[in-house]
Scaffold this motif. Structure first.
Motif, PDB file in Angstrom:
ATOM      1  N   ALA A  53       0.735  -1.230  -0.145  1.00 45.36           N
ATOM      2  CA  ALA A  53       0.030   0.028   0.083  1.00 45.36           C
ATOM      3  C   ALA A  53       0.877   1.172  -0.052  1.00 45.36           C
ATOM      4  CB  ALA A  53      -0.941  -0.026   1.327  1.00 45.36           C
ATOM      5  N   PHE A  54       1.979   1.381   1.040  1.00 45.10           N
ATOM      6  CA  PHE A  54       2.926   2.176   0.836  1.00 45.10           C
ATOM      7  C   PHE A  54       3.546   2.582  -0.639  1.00 45.10           C
ATOM      8  CE2 PHE A  54       7.115   4.354   1.675  1.00 45.10           C
ATOM      9  CZ  PHE A  54       6.536   5.590   2.140  1.00 45.10           C
ATOM     10  N   CYS A  55       4.074   1.691  -1.044  1.00 43.49           N
ATOM     11  CA  CYS A  55       4.598   1.711  -2.329  1.00 43.49           C
ATOM     12  C   CYS A  55       3.488   2.184  -3.750  1.00 43.49           C
ATOM     13  CB  CYS A  55       5.358   0.435  -2.953  1.00 43.49           C
ATOM     14  SG  CYS A  55       6.657  -0.117  -2.140  1.00 43.49           S
ATOM     15  N   VAL A  56       2.423   1.818  -3.270  1.00 47.62           N
ATOM     16  CA  VAL A  56       1.363   2.228  -4.235  1.00 47.62           C
ATOM     17  C   VAL A  56       0.925   3.554  -4.287  1.00 47.62           C
ATOM     18  CG1 VAL A  56      -1.042   1.927  -5.005  1.00 47.62           C
ATOM     19  CG2 VAL A  56       0.410  -0.039  -4.832  1.00 47.62           C
ATOM     20  N   ARG A  57       0.945   4.332  -2.740  1.00 51.58           N
ATOM     21  CA  ARG A  57       0.815   5.610  -2.636  1.00 51.58           C
ATOM     22  C   ARG A  57       1.903   6.428  -3.060  1.00 51.58           C
ATOM     23  NH1 ARG A  57      -2.708   7.432   1.232  1.00 51.58           N
ATOM     24  NH2 ARG A  57      -2.138   9.535   0.334  1.00 51.58           N
ATOM     25  N   LEU A  58       2.945   5.936  -2.851  1.00 54.81           N
ATOM     26  CA  LEU A  58       4.279   6.767  -3.382  1.00 54.81           C
ATOM     27  C   LEU A  58       4.313   7.045  -4.925  1.00 54.81           C
ATOM     28  CD1 LEU A  58       7.226   5.381  -1.545  1.00 54.81           C
ATOM     29  CD2 LEU A  58       6.238   7.587  -1.429  1.00 54.81           C
ATOM     30  N   GLU A  59       3.809   5.827  -5.613  1.00 54.04           N
ATOM     31  CA  GLU A  59       3.818   6.184  -7.291  1.00 54.04           C
ATOM     32  C   GLU A  59       2.380   6.568  -7.787  1.00 54.04           C
ATOM     33  OE1 GLU A  59       6.302   5.726  -9.050  1.00 54.04           O
ATOM     34  OE2 GLU A  59       7.506   5.155  -7.216  1.00 54.04           O
ATOM     35  N   LEU A  60       1.301   6.609  -7.208  1.00 52.48           N
ATOM     36  CA  LEU A  60       0.333   6.964  -7.776  1.00 52.48           C
ATOM     37  C   LEU A  60      -0.547   8.499  -7.044  1.00 52.48           C
ATOM     38  CD1 LEU A  60      -1.948   3.454  -7.756  1.00 52.48           C
ATOM     39  CD2 LEU A  60      -0.294   4.595  -9.722  1.00 52.48           C
ATOM     40  N   PHE A  61      -1.124   9.012  -7.978  1.00 52.10           N
ATOM     41  CA  PHE A  61      -1.481  10.456  -7.474  1.00 52.10           C
ATOM     42  C   PHE A  61      -0.516  11.416  -6.966  1.00 52.10           C
ATOM     43  CE2 PHE A  61      -4.964   6.910  -6.873  1.00 52.10           C
ATOM     44  CZ  PHE A  61      -5.842   7.578  -7.718  1.00 52.10           C
ATOM     45  N   LYS A  62       0.676  11.244  -7.423  1.00 50.79           N
ATOM     46  CA  LYS A  62       1.939  12.325  -7.109  1.00 50.79           C
ATOM     47  C   LYS A  62       1.933  13.274  -8.047  1.00 50.79           C
ATOM     48  CE  LYS A  62       5.405   9.498  -9.210  1.00 50.79           C
ATOM     49  NZ  LYS A  62       6.852   9.027  -9.079  1.00 50.79           N
ATOM     50  N   PRO A  63       2.688  14.407  -8.069  1.00 49.31           N
ATOM     51  CA  PRO A  63       2.786  15.295  -9.198  1.00 49.31           C
ATOM     52  C   PRO A  63       3.707  14.733 -10.183  1.00 49.31           C
ATOM     53  CG  PRO A  63       4.089  15.840  -6.854  1.00 49.31           C
ATOM     54  CD  PRO A  63       3.258  14.683  -6.608  1.00 49.31           C
ATOM     55  N   GLU A  64       3.236  15.383 -11.190  1.00 46.64           N
ATOM     56  CA  GLU A  64       4.059  14.838 -12.512  1.00 46.64           C
ATOM     57  C   GLU A  64       5.633  15.039 -12.471  1.00 46.64           C
ATOM     58  OE1 GLU A  64       0.677  15.977 -15.891  1.00 46.64           O
ATOM     59  OE2 GLU A  64       2.596  17.438 -15.497  1.00 46.64           O
ATOM     60  N   ASP A  65       5.989  16.036 -11.468  1.00 44.89           N
ATOM     61  CA  ASP A  65       7.503  16.277 -11.257  1.00 44.89           C
ATOM     62  C   ASP A  65       7.554  16.688  -9.749  1.00 44.89           C
ATOM     63  OD1 ASP A  65      10.111  16.130 -11.677  1.00 44.89           O
ATOM     64  OD2 ASP A  65      10.289  17.606 -12.920  1.00 44.89           O
ATOM     65  N   GLU A  66       8.697  16.710  -9.356  1.00 35.57           N
ATOM     66  CA  GLU A  66       9.160  17.354  -8.073  1.00 35.57           C
ATOM     67  C   GLU A  66      10.311  18.569  -8.458  1.00 35.57           C
ATOM     68  OE1 GLU A  66       9.745  14.899  -4.839  1.00 35.57           O
ATOM     69  OE2 GLU A  66       7.638  14.031  -5.005  1.00 35.57           O
ATOM     70  N   PRO A  67      10.157  19.781  -8.911  1.00 33.11           N
ATOM     71  CA  PRO A  67      11.106  20.442  -9.536  1.00 33.11           C
ATOM     72  C   PRO A  67      11.667  21.201  -8.689  1.00 33.11           C
ATOM     73  CG  PRO A  67       8.846  21.510 -10.124  1.00 33.11           C
ATOM     74  CD  PRO A  67       8.714  20.196  -9.581  1.00 33.11           C
ATOM     75  N   ILE A  68      12.745  21.741  -8.885  1.00 34.97           N
ATOM     76  CA  ILE A  68      13.481  22.664  -8.154  1.00 34.97           C
ATOM     77  C   ILE A  68      13.975  23.943  -8.760  1.00 34.97           C
ATOM     78  CG2 ILE A  68      15.559  22.892  -6.303  1.00 34.97           C
ATOM     79  CD1 ILE A  68      15.632  20.134  -6.043  1.00 34.97           C
TER      80      ILE A  68
END
Length: 262
Positions: A53-68
């Motif tokens: 469940a944790f791995c799925v949460r990390l990969e799904l419904f996340k931002p397209e990128d985490e830019p800096i």
């Protein structure tokens, strides 16, 4: 004679009592063993469900990128990231996308190296980490983040990336070094594109056949196991793209940055 008979019966009774005690002890030990085994299985199942469940949460419904964004005009660093919660309660809660603002003058760049070893090989993983101090007068670290992916960085590229950032911020360096180009990341248009991207299909198979002939043959031998796994991986990649959230910077930061090419 009666004394001998009495002793005989006492002896028989003692043996019987001992046998009964041993049977009871064995039964209790088996019961305890079954209970411990059941608890172990249950703990394994619960842990497996939690990690999945944790791995799925990390990969799904996340931002397209985490830019800096490195803003040399205001000597600031802005970054957008998903505030993940690894606790069991966090699995059931939404993970918000946050924006952090840091002072460039409080940043300390570090080259981190971790060693991964197994029975066959030893490898090193390199990372460029920015540690943020609390203030100019304090060395206390209050935040930190990585720049780039450790999968793409190495012993020589970490110093090169840091020097490129330092020159940009400190010496009015170019936005893009000479002879370098920005790689355009394209989303897979369909589930089939995602499967083709991660598996030994089509052009990927031809590339492997030309460069890694032995591994390709090995992959063909284990194809009944390998290809279903790769297909599921492609499905998971496609779901990750389909559920990703667009990047939205706050208007306040957009106003601070202004024209990024200046």
């Amino acid at each position: 004679m009666l004394l001998l008979v009495a002793c005989f019966f006492v002896f028989i009774a003692a043996i019987s009592a001992n046998q009964i005690a041993e049977n009871v002890l064995v039964h209790e030990m088996r019961r305890v063993s079954h209970i411990i085994t059941s608890i172990g299985y249950l703990a394994f199942i619960v842990l497996s469900i939690y990690l999945t469940a944790f791995c799925v949460r990390l990969e799904l419904f996340k931002p397209e990128d985490e830019p800096i964004i490195f803003d040399r005009k205001n000597r600031k660093i802005y970054r957008l990231f998903m505030d993940s919660d690894s606790s069991w309660k966090g699995i059931l809660r939404p993970w918000p996308v946050r924006v952090a603002e840091h002072d460039w003058d409080l940043a300390e760049a570090e080259h981190h190296v971790s060693v991964n070893a197994n029975t066959a090989t030893i490898s090193r993983v390199h990372a460029l980490i920015f540690q943020m101090r609390k203030s100019r007068a304090s060395a206390e670290i209050v935040d930190g983040f990585a720049v780039g992916s450790s999968l793409q960085l190495g012993e020589l590229t970490v110093p090169a990336v840091w020097e490129y950032i330092r020159r940009f911020m400190e010496e009015n360096g170019d936005h893009l070094p000479n002879s370098e180009s920005v790689i355009e990341m394209k989303k897979p248009a369909s589930l089939l594109d995602s499967i083709l991207a991660v598996g030994l299909y089509g052009e990927n198979f031809r590339k492997w056949w030309r460069s890694e002939r032995a591994l390709t043959i090995l992959a063909l031998i284990f194809s009944p196991i390998l290809y279903p796994v790769l297909t599921l991986l492609g499905l998971f990649v496609w779901l990750g793209y389909k559920t990703s959230k667009p990047i939205v910077w706050p208007e306040e930061i957009k106003r601070k940055i202004g024209n990024p090419l200046q």
